[in-house]
Design an enzyme around this catalytic site. Sequence first.
Site, PDB file in Angstrom:
ATOM      1  N   ASP A   1       5.489  69.934   2.675  1.00 30.76           N
ATOM      2  CA  ASP A   1       6.267  68.731   2.369  1.00 30.76           C
ATOM      3  C   ASP A   1       6.824  67.510   1.573  1.00 30.76           C
ATOM      4  OD1 ASP A   1       7.955  65.944   3.124  1.00 30.76           O
ATOM      5  OD2 ASP A   1       7.213  65.778   5.019  1.00 30.76           O
TER       6      ASP A   1
ATOM      7  N   TYR B   1      22.506  56.628   0.108  1.00 30.12           N
ATOM      8  CA  TYR B   1      22.222  57.825  -0.510  1.00 30.12           C
ATOM      9  C   TYR B   1      22.708  57.483  -1.846  1.00 30.12           C
ATOM     10  CZ  TYR B   1      23.718  62.849  -1.858  1.00 30.12           C
ATOM     11  OH  TYR B   1      23.349  64.769  -2.666  1.00 30.12           O
TER      12      TYR B   1
ATOM     13  N   ASN C   1      29.878  66.989  -5.632  1.00 33.32           N
ATOM     14  CA  ASN C   1      30.420  68.436  -4.882  1.00 33.32           C
ATOM     15  C   ASN C   1      30.862  69.992  -5.168  1.00 33.32           C
ATOM     16  OD1 ASN C   1      31.251  68.938  -1.649  1.00 33.32           O
ATOM     17  ND2 ASN C   1      33.135  66.984  -1.268  1.00 33.32           N
TER      18      ASN C   1
ATOM     19  N   GLU D   1      27.336  69.584   6.137  1.00 36.81           N
ATOM     20  CA  GLU D   1      28.040  70.312   6.119  1.00 36.81           C
ATOM     21  C   GLU D   1      29.401  69.194   5.135  1.00 36.81           C
ATOM     22  OE1 GLU D   1      28.286  70.481   9.331  1.00 36.81           O
ATOM     23  OE2 GLU D   1      30.056  70.294   9.924  1.00 36.81           O
TER      24      GLU D   1
ATOM     25  N   ALA E   1      33.102  68.915   2.517  1.00 38.60           N
ATOM     26  CA  ALA E   1      34.534  69.275   3.442  1.00 38.60           C
ATOM     27  C   ALA E   1      34.854  70.538   3.434  1.00 38.60           C
ATOM     28  CB  ALA E   1      35.591  68.606   2.313  1.00 38.60           C
TER      29      ALA E   1
ATOM     30  N   ARG F   1      38.001  61.414  -6.286  1.00 44.98           N
ATOM     31  CA  ARG F   1      36.900  61.548  -7.047  1.00 44.98           C
ATOM     32  C   ARG F   1      37.152  62.426  -7.977  1.00 44.98           C
ATOM     33  NH1 ARG F   1      31.254  60.774  -3.861  1.00 44.98           N
ATOM     34  NH2 ARG F   1      31.515  59.027  -4.513  1.00 44.98           N
TER      35      ARG F   1
HETATM   36  P1  NAD Z   1      20.392  71.286   0.369  1.00 44.01           P
HETATM   37  O1  NAD Z   1      19.888  70.095   1.497  1.00 44.01           O
HETATM   38  O2  NAD Z   1      20.860  72.597   0.602  1.00 44.01           O
HETATM   39  O3  NAD Z   1      19.190  71.173  -0.055  1.00 44.01           O
HETATM   40  C1  NAD Z   1      18.242  70.530  -0.329  1.00 44.01           C
HETATM   41  C2  NAD Z   1      16.450  70.943   0.223  1.00 44.01           C
HETATM   42  O4  NAD Z   1      15.511  69.418   0.550  1.00 44.01           O
HETATM   43  C3  NAD Z   1      16.456  70.961   1.529  1.00 44.01           C
HETATM   44  O5  NAD Z   1      16.423  72.763   1.928  1.00 44.01           O
HETATM   45  C4  NAD Z   1      15.247  70.566   1.991  1.00 44.01           C
HETATM   46  O6  NAD Z   1      14.732  71.031   3.168  1.00 44.01           O
HETATM   47  C5  NAD Z   1      14.434  70.162   1.089  1.00 44.01           C
HETATM   48  N1  NAD Z   1      14.130  68.548   1.555  1.00 44.01           N
HETATM   49  C6  NAD Z   1      14.257  67.781   2.254  1.00 44.01           C
HETATM   50  N2  NAD Z   1      13.525  66.685   2.083  1.00 44.01           N
HETATM   51  C7  NAD Z   1      12.376  67.361   2.011  1.00 44.01           C
HETATM   52  C8  NAD Z   1      11.024  66.957   1.447  1.00 44.01           C
HETATM   53  N3  NAD Z   1      10.507  66.670   1.871  1.00 44.01           N
HETATM   54  N4  NAD Z   1       9.850  68.590   1.235  1.00 44.01           N
HETATM   55  C9  NAD Z   1      10.730  69.434   0.725  1.00 44.01           C
HETATM   56  N5  NAD Z   1      11.770  70.358   0.413  1.00 44.01           N
HETATM   57  C10 NAD Z   1      12.605  69.069   0.987  1.00 44.01           C
HETATM   58  O7  NAD Z   1      21.568  70.521  -0.688  1.00 44.01           O
HETATM   59  P2  NAD Z   1      21.715  71.113  -1.878  1.00 44.01           P
HETATM   60  O8  NAD Z   1      23.425  71.115  -1.905  1.00 44.01           O
HETATM   61  O9  NAD Z   1      21.576  72.487  -2.526  1.00 44.01           O
HETATM   62  O10 NAD Z   1      21.612  69.723  -3.008  1.00 44.01           O
HETATM   63  C11 NAD Z   1      21.139  70.440  -3.635  1.00 44.01           C
HETATM   64  C12 NAD Z   1      20.467  69.031  -3.978  1.00 44.01           C
HETATM   65  O11 NAD Z   1      21.834  68.408  -5.658  1.00 44.01           O
HETATM   66  C13 NAD Z   1      19.516  67.560  -3.593  1.00 44.01           C
HETATM   67  O12 NAD Z   1      19.183  66.743  -4.469  1.00 44.01           O
HETATM   68  C14 NAD Z   1      21.419  66.691  -3.352  1.00 44.01           C
HETATM   69  O13 NAD Z   1      20.940  65.467  -3.461  1.00 44.01           O
HETATM   70  C15 NAD Z   1      22.126  67.257  -4.724  1.00 44.01           C
HETATM   71  N6  NAD Z   1      23.002  67.198  -5.167  1.00 44.01           N
HETATM   72  C16 NAD Z   1      23.774  68.260  -3.809  1.00 44.01           C
HETATM   73  C17 NAD Z   1      25.515  67.543  -4.007  1.00 44.01           C
HETATM   74  C18 NAD Z   1      26.158  69.109  -3.468  1.00 44.01           C
HETATM   75  O14 NAD Z   1      27.973  68.940  -3.517  1.00 44.01           O
HETATM   76  N7  NAD Z   1      26.028  70.221  -3.005  1.00 44.01           N
HETATM   77  C19 NAD Z   1      26.025  66.942  -4.518  1.00 44.01           C
HETATM   78  C20 NAD Z   1      25.225  66.218  -5.321  1.00 44.01           C
HETATM   79  C21 NAD Z   1      24.593  66.532  -5.383  1.00 44.01           C
HETATM   80  N1  GDD Z   2      32.893  67.354   5.631  1.00 41.40           N
HETATM   81  C1  GDD Z   2      33.819  67.454   6.213  1.00 41.40           C
HETATM   82  N2  GDD Z   2      34.271  67.546   7.099  1.00 41.40           N
HETATM   83  N3  GDD Z   2      34.567  66.353   5.371  1.00 41.40           N
HETATM   84  C2  GDD Z   2      35.901  65.847   5.710  1.00 41.40           C
HETATM   85  C3  GDD Z   2      36.641  66.949   6.415  1.00 41.40           C
HETATM   86  C4  GDD Z   2      35.337  67.548   7.385  1.00 41.40           C
HETATM   87  O1  GDD Z   2      35.365  68.422   8.726  1.00 41.40           O
HETATM   88  N4  GDD Z   2      37.572  66.313   6.978  1.00 41.40           N
HETATM   89  C5  GDD Z   2      38.185  65.515   6.243  1.00 41.40           C
HETATM   90  N5  GDD Z   2      36.803  64.830   4.859  1.00 41.40           N
HETATM   91  C6  GDD Z   2      36.809  64.481   3.950  1.00 41.40           C
HETATM   92  C7  GDD Z   2      35.764  63.176   4.253  1.00 41.40           C
HETATM   93  O2  GDD Z   2      36.215  62.207   5.360  1.00 41.40           O
HETATM   94  C8  GDD Z   2      35.960  62.997   3.257  1.00 41.40           C
HETATM   95  O3  GDD Z   2      36.905  61.981   2.329  1.00 41.40           O
HETATM   96  C9  GDD Z   2      35.845  64.329   1.856  1.00 41.40           C
HETATM   97  O4  GDD Z   2      36.458  64.932   3.278  1.00 41.40           O
HETATM   98  C10 GDD Z   2      34.860  64.595   1.398  1.00 41.40           C
HETATM   99  O5  GDD Z   2      34.333  64.903   2.547  1.00 41.40           O
HETATM  100  P1  GDD Z   2      32.445  65.472   1.767  1.00 41.40           P
HETATM  101  O6  GDD Z   2      32.911  67.115   1.235  1.00 41.40           O
HETATM  102  O7  GDD Z   2      31.740  65.723   2.771  1.00 41.40           O
HETATM  103  O8  GDD Z   2      31.899  64.699   0.714  1.00 41.40           O
HETATM  104  P2  GDD Z   2      32.369  63.687  -0.475  1.00 41.40           P
HETATM  105  O9  GDD Z   2      32.392  64.503  -1.191  1.00 41.40           O
HETATM  106  O10 GDD Z   2      32.512  61.869   0.199  1.00 41.40           O
HETATM  107  O11 GDD Z   2      30.525  63.352  -1.017  1.00 41.40           O
HETATM  108  C11 GDD Z   2      29.665  64.564  -1.160  1.00 41.40           C
HETATM  109  O12 GDD Z   2      29.913  64.782  -2.763  1.00 41.40           O
HETATM  110  C12 GDD Z   2      28.870  64.435  -3.657  1.00 41.40           C
HETATM  111  C13 GDD Z   2      28.950  64.122  -4.320  1.00 41.40           C
HETATM  112  O13 GDD Z   2      30.237  64.191  -5.036  1.00 41.40           O
HETATM  113  C14 GDD Z   2      28.407  64.892  -0.853  1.00 41.40           C
HETATM  114  O14 GDD Z   2      28.229  66.059  -0.285  1.00 41.40           O
HETATM  115  C15 GDD Z   2      27.446  64.139  -0.879  1.00 41.40           C
HETATM  116  O15 GDD Z   2      26.718  64.534  -0.690  1.00 41.40           O
HETATM  117  C16 GDD Z   2      27.714  64.480  -2.364  1.00 41.40           C
HETATM  118  O16 GDD Z   2      26.797  63.940  -3.267  1.00 41.40           O
END
Ligand code: NAD
Ligand code: GDD
Length: 326
Positions: free
Chosen positions: A51, A150, A179, A192, A194, A284
Site C-alpha cells: 500500500d 478526482y 481516456n 469501467e 465508456a 472533451r
Molecule cells: P487502474 O485503476 O487500472 O490502475 C491504478 C492502480 O493503482 C490499481 O491497480 C490500484 O490497485 C493501484 N492502487 C490504488 N491505490 C493504491 C495504493 N494505495 N497502493 C498501491 N497501489 C494502489 O487505472 P489505470 O487506468 O491503469 O490508470 C493509471 C493512472 O493513469 C492513474 O493514475 C489514473 O488516474 C491515470 N489516468 C488514467 C486514465 C485512463 O483513462 N485509464 C485517464 C486519466 C488518467
Molecule cells: N462509464 C460509462 N458507462 N460511461 C458511459 C456509459 C456507461 O455505460 N454510457 C454513457 N457513458 C458516458 C458517460 O456518462 C460520460 O459522459 C462518457 O460516457 C465518458 O464516460 P467515462 O469514459 O466513464 O469517463 P470520462 O471520459 O468522463 O472520464 C474518464 O477519462 C478521464 C480522462 O479523460 C475517466 O476515466 C477519468 O478517470 C479519466 O481521468
Amino acid sequence: MVKTALVCGGGGFIGSHLVRRLKREGFWVRGVDLKFPEYGDTEADDFVVGDLRRQEVCERIIDRRFDEVYQLAADMGGAGYIFTGEHDADIMHNSATINLNVADLAHKRNIRRVFYSSSACMYPAYNQEDPDNPNCAESSAYPAAPDSEYGWEKLFSERLFLAYNRNFGMENRVARFHNIFGPQGTWDGGKEKAPAAICRKVALAKDNSEIEIWGDGLQTRSFLYIDECLEGVLRLTRSDFEGPVNIGSDEMVSINQLVDIVAAIAGKKLHKNHIPGPQGVRGRNSDNRLIEEKLGWRPSQTLTAGLEQTYEWIERQVRSNHSKAA
Ligand code: NAD
Ligand code: GDD
C-alpha cells in the site's frame, strides 16, 4: 548494465501493460500495487503487493537508484466512479497520500525523474461545455475549475511533482491522459470507462435489442488506445520536456458514435435507450499541438482499430464469465 524501472500501480490497467513493454525493452522491472494484475500474470521480475499510502512501503520499494520510475497508482475509475460524489474523500485522500509519499521518497533516494500520470479531468469545466468545441489546450488549465474532486487531486499532484523539479533539481515528467482504453482494462464492476462499458453492453446484447446509454449520447470524448499511450509515456519520460502535456487522441466522437462503431464491429443492430447517469463534462478532446511540437510525435491510430482489439477481448471475458456461471 541492465536498466531498472519501478512501476507504481503495476497491477492496474496501464501499469501492467507498461511492465510488459519495459520487459520487452530489456529492463529489470519491479511492480508495486495493492493487487496483482486482474487479467493474467505480471511479467515484472519483482512484484510487491503493498500500500503506497504507507511510508514504510515506499521506503521498502524505492530502495535503489532506479533508472526510470512511473507513478500510475491512484484511486480512479470512469464516470460511474468519479462523478457520483460518493467516493470523493477516498479519491482525494488515497491518491494524494500516494503521490506525497512517492515524490518525497524518490527525492530522498536521489531518483532524478519520476513520470506522473495526471488526467484531462483537471481541465476547467467552463471550457468543456460545448460538445463540438471543447478546449483542452495545456495552457487553458487556469483559472482552475475541474468538475470533479478526482480532477482537483490530479491538479494538486501534478503541481507537487513539478515543485520537486523547481526546488530540488528533480526532472519529473507530467502527462495528462485522455481516456485510455484497450484489452485488460476494467470492463465491469463500476469503475469501467465508456469504451469498455459499451463493449460489454454490446457483447451482452442480442441482435436487434436495446442497450442503455447514460445521458443523451451527444456528449463527446476522445479515446486513446493503450499501446499509443505507452509510446507517449516513454517518449515523454526520456525527453527534455517536463510537461504537463496531453497524451490523448484528437479523434473526437460522441458517445452515440462510439456505440455505433462498437455495434458495427460486433455485427449487431442495436437500439439506444438513453437513461439518466453520471456524465461529467459535455465535451472533451485532446489538443495535440504541444506534444507534437515538443516530442515530434502524436498518436495516430484510429479509434476503430483500437476498439476492434478491445471488443474482441471483452467479448471473450463476457463469454467466459457466462460459461463459468452456467
Ligand atoms: P487502474 O485503476 O487500472 O490502475 C491504478 C492502480 O493503482 C490499481 O491497480 C490500484 O490497485 C493501484 N492502487 C490504488 N491505490 C493504491 C495504493 N494505495 N497502493 C498501491 N497501489 C494502489 O487505472 P489505470 O487506468 O491503469 O490508470 C493509471 C493512472 O493513469 C492513474 O493514475 C489514473 O488516474 C491515470 N489516468 C488514467 C486514465 C485512463 O483513462 N485509464 C485517464 C486519466 C488518467
Ligand atoms: N462509464 C460509462 N458507462 N460511461 C458511459 C456509459 C456507461 O455505460 N454510457 C454513457 N457513458 C458516458 C458517460 O456518462 C460520460 O459522459 C462518457 O460516457 C465518458 O464516460 P467515462 O469514459 O466513464 O469517463 P470520462 O471520459 O468522463 O472520464 C474518464 O477519462 C478521464 C480522462 O479523460 C475517466 O476515466 C477519468 O478517470 C479519466 O481521468
